[in-house]
Scaffold this active site. Structure first.
Site, PDB file in Angstrom:
ATOM      1  N   ASP A  15       0.816  -1.215   0.000  1.00 43.68           N
ATOM      2  CA  ASP A  15       0.000   0.000   0.000  1.00 43.68           C
ATOM      3  C   ASP A  15       0.849   1.264   0.000  1.00 43.68           C
ATOM      4  OD1 ASP A  15       0.984  -0.432   2.549  1.00 43.68           O
ATOM      5  OD2 ASP A  15      -0.958  -0.669   3.497  1.00 43.68           O
ATOM      6  N   ASN A  46      -7.377  -2.717  14.510  1.00 46.71           N
ATOM      7  CA  ASN A  46      -8.735  -3.115  14.131  1.00 46.71           C
ATOM      8  C   ASN A  46      -8.703  -4.279  13.128  1.00 46.71           C
ATOM      9  OD1 ASN A  46      -7.835  -1.885  11.824  1.00 46.71           O
ATOM     10  ND2 ASN A  46      -9.430  -0.326  11.724  1.00 46.71           N
ATOM     11  N   GLU A 105      -9.579  -1.928   5.515  1.00 42.99           N
ATOM     12  CA  GLU A 105     -10.254  -1.600   6.769  1.00 42.99           C
ATOM     13  C   GLU A 105     -11.485  -2.495   6.960  1.00 42.99           C
ATOM     14  OE1 GLU A 105      -8.890   0.259   8.835  1.00 42.99           O
ATOM     15  OE2 GLU A 105      -8.244   2.207   8.095  1.00 42.99           O
TER      16      GLU A 105
HETATM   17  C1  GLP Z   1      -0.446   0.533   8.585  1.00 43.44           C
HETATM   18  C2  GLP Z   1      -0.066  -0.360   7.398  1.00 43.44           C
HETATM   19  C3  GLP Z   1      -0.251  -1.846   7.719  1.00 43.44           C
HETATM   20  C4  GLP Z   1       0.353  -2.165   9.073  1.00 43.44           C
HETATM   21  C5  GLP Z   1      -0.330  -1.360  10.136  1.00 43.44           C
HETATM   22  C6  GLP Z   1       0.165  -1.644  11.541  1.00 43.44           C
HETATM   23  O1  GLP Z   1      -1.796   0.805   8.632  1.00 43.44           O
HETATM   24  N1  GLP Z   1      -0.818  -0.047   6.226  1.00 43.44           N
HETATM   25  O2  GLP Z   1       0.345  -2.613   6.691  1.00 43.44           O
HETATM   26  O3  GLP Z   1       0.224  -3.542   9.345  1.00 43.44           O
HETATM   27  O4  GLP Z   1      -0.073   0.026   9.848  1.00 43.44           O
HETATM   28  O5  GLP Z   1       1.334  -0.951  11.784  1.00 43.44           O
HETATM   29  P1  GLP Z   1       2.294  -1.153  13.025  1.00 43.44           P
HETATM   30  O6  GLP Z   1       3.111  -2.343  12.709  1.00 43.44           O
HETATM   31  O7  GLP Z   1       3.091   0.105  13.061  1.00 43.44           O
HETATM   32  O8  GLP Z   1       1.429  -1.334  14.211  1.00 43.44           O
END
Ligand code: GLP
Length: 247
Positions: A67, A136, A143
């Site tokens: 993404d 979430n 989402e």
């Molecule tokens: C973002 C990314 C996800 C990732 C999530 C959790 O939203 N798009 O790919 O898994 O964050 O991030 P973190 O590992 O910093 O908790």
């Protein structure tokens, strides 16, 4: 599904890097689906070390990221392209032309998403998809929703995700409200899935995703239907699962 429970974040990172290294060694032309967020940073650090030690070679590797924030260019230090260059690509011998991240500056969402699906298709499919998980239970930027989205699409980020990701920005108002993300279908099509999770703030998401009902309202829950999933999580992220005696 295989679950590796580790003592802490460091061990989680080491284990995940070992699994990715095994993939690279067994197929030096692997197509790797890569992820951003804070969780995989330690995994990338371990991979860089393995590269420096001469244990793995990225020459033939192609990477396709999950993404990108809409509106951020590759030079913006909050963009996921910048993150990947900074945490991995600049430190290994991957051919940068074989690394793909959606183009956040592309204003035509339909065009960008179509192009990205084509890239995935042309690659022949992702061999190993690395995933983090949102609080979430979002994966990529998929989402909670009423349906599972198949292909790459433009997402309106939820307040929960904007708040969670605000810590990387100096002002919450600077967190982009939209992102281009691979769909659940793209992710599910990967031959192998490796999900990393660390910390008690992920315990509910891990429990909901892997030990509760499968629903688009818990995007990662679809992974219960995938035939080759490895969950590498530290004991804090597995707290609820452990407390309920499920593993
Ligand atoms: C973002 C990314 C996800 C990732 C999530 C959790 O939203 N798009 O790919 O898994 O964050 O991030 P973190 O590992 O910093 O908790």
């Amino acid at each position: 599904m295989r679950i590796y429970q580790t003592e802490n974040y460091q061990q989680m990172s080491k284990k995940a890097a070992n699994i990715i290294a095994a993939q690279i060694i067994s197929n030096p032309e692997s197509i790797l689906g890569l992820a951003t967020g804070s969780t995989p940073i330690g995994t990338y650090k371990n991979l860089v070390k393995k590269y420096q030690d001469g244990d793995i070679d990225f020459k033939g590797i192609t990477s396709i990221n999950l993404d990108e924030y809409v509106g951020l260019s590759k030079d913006d230090d909050q963009s996921y392209r910048y993150f990947m260059n900074d945490n991995l690509f600049n430190h290994v011998n991957i051919d940068i032309n074989n690394t793909y991240v959606p183009d956040g500056t592309q204003k035509d969402a339909e065009l960008e998403c179509k192009k990205y699906d084509e890239i995935i298709k042309k690659s022949g499919g992702i061999d190993l998809q690395l995933l983090g998980i949102g609080q979430n239970s979002h994966i990529g930027f998929n989402e909670p929703d009423s349906v599972f989205t198949f292909g790459t699409h433009c997402v309106d980020l939820t307040e929960n995700t904007i708040n969670a990701n605000a810590r990387f920005f100096d002002d919450i108002n600077k967190v982009p409200k939209k992102a281009y993300s691979m769909g659940i279908g793209n992710i599910f099509s990967a031959k192998k899935i490796l999900l990393v999770a660390s910390g008690e703030n992920k315990a509910q998401a891990v429990y909901d995703s892997f030990f509760s009902a499968i629903t688009p309202n818990v995007p990662a829950s679809i992974l219960q239907l995938h035939s080759d999933v490895i969950l590498v999580a530290d004991k804090d992220a597995l707290k609820i699962v452990n407390d309920k005696g499920l593993i």
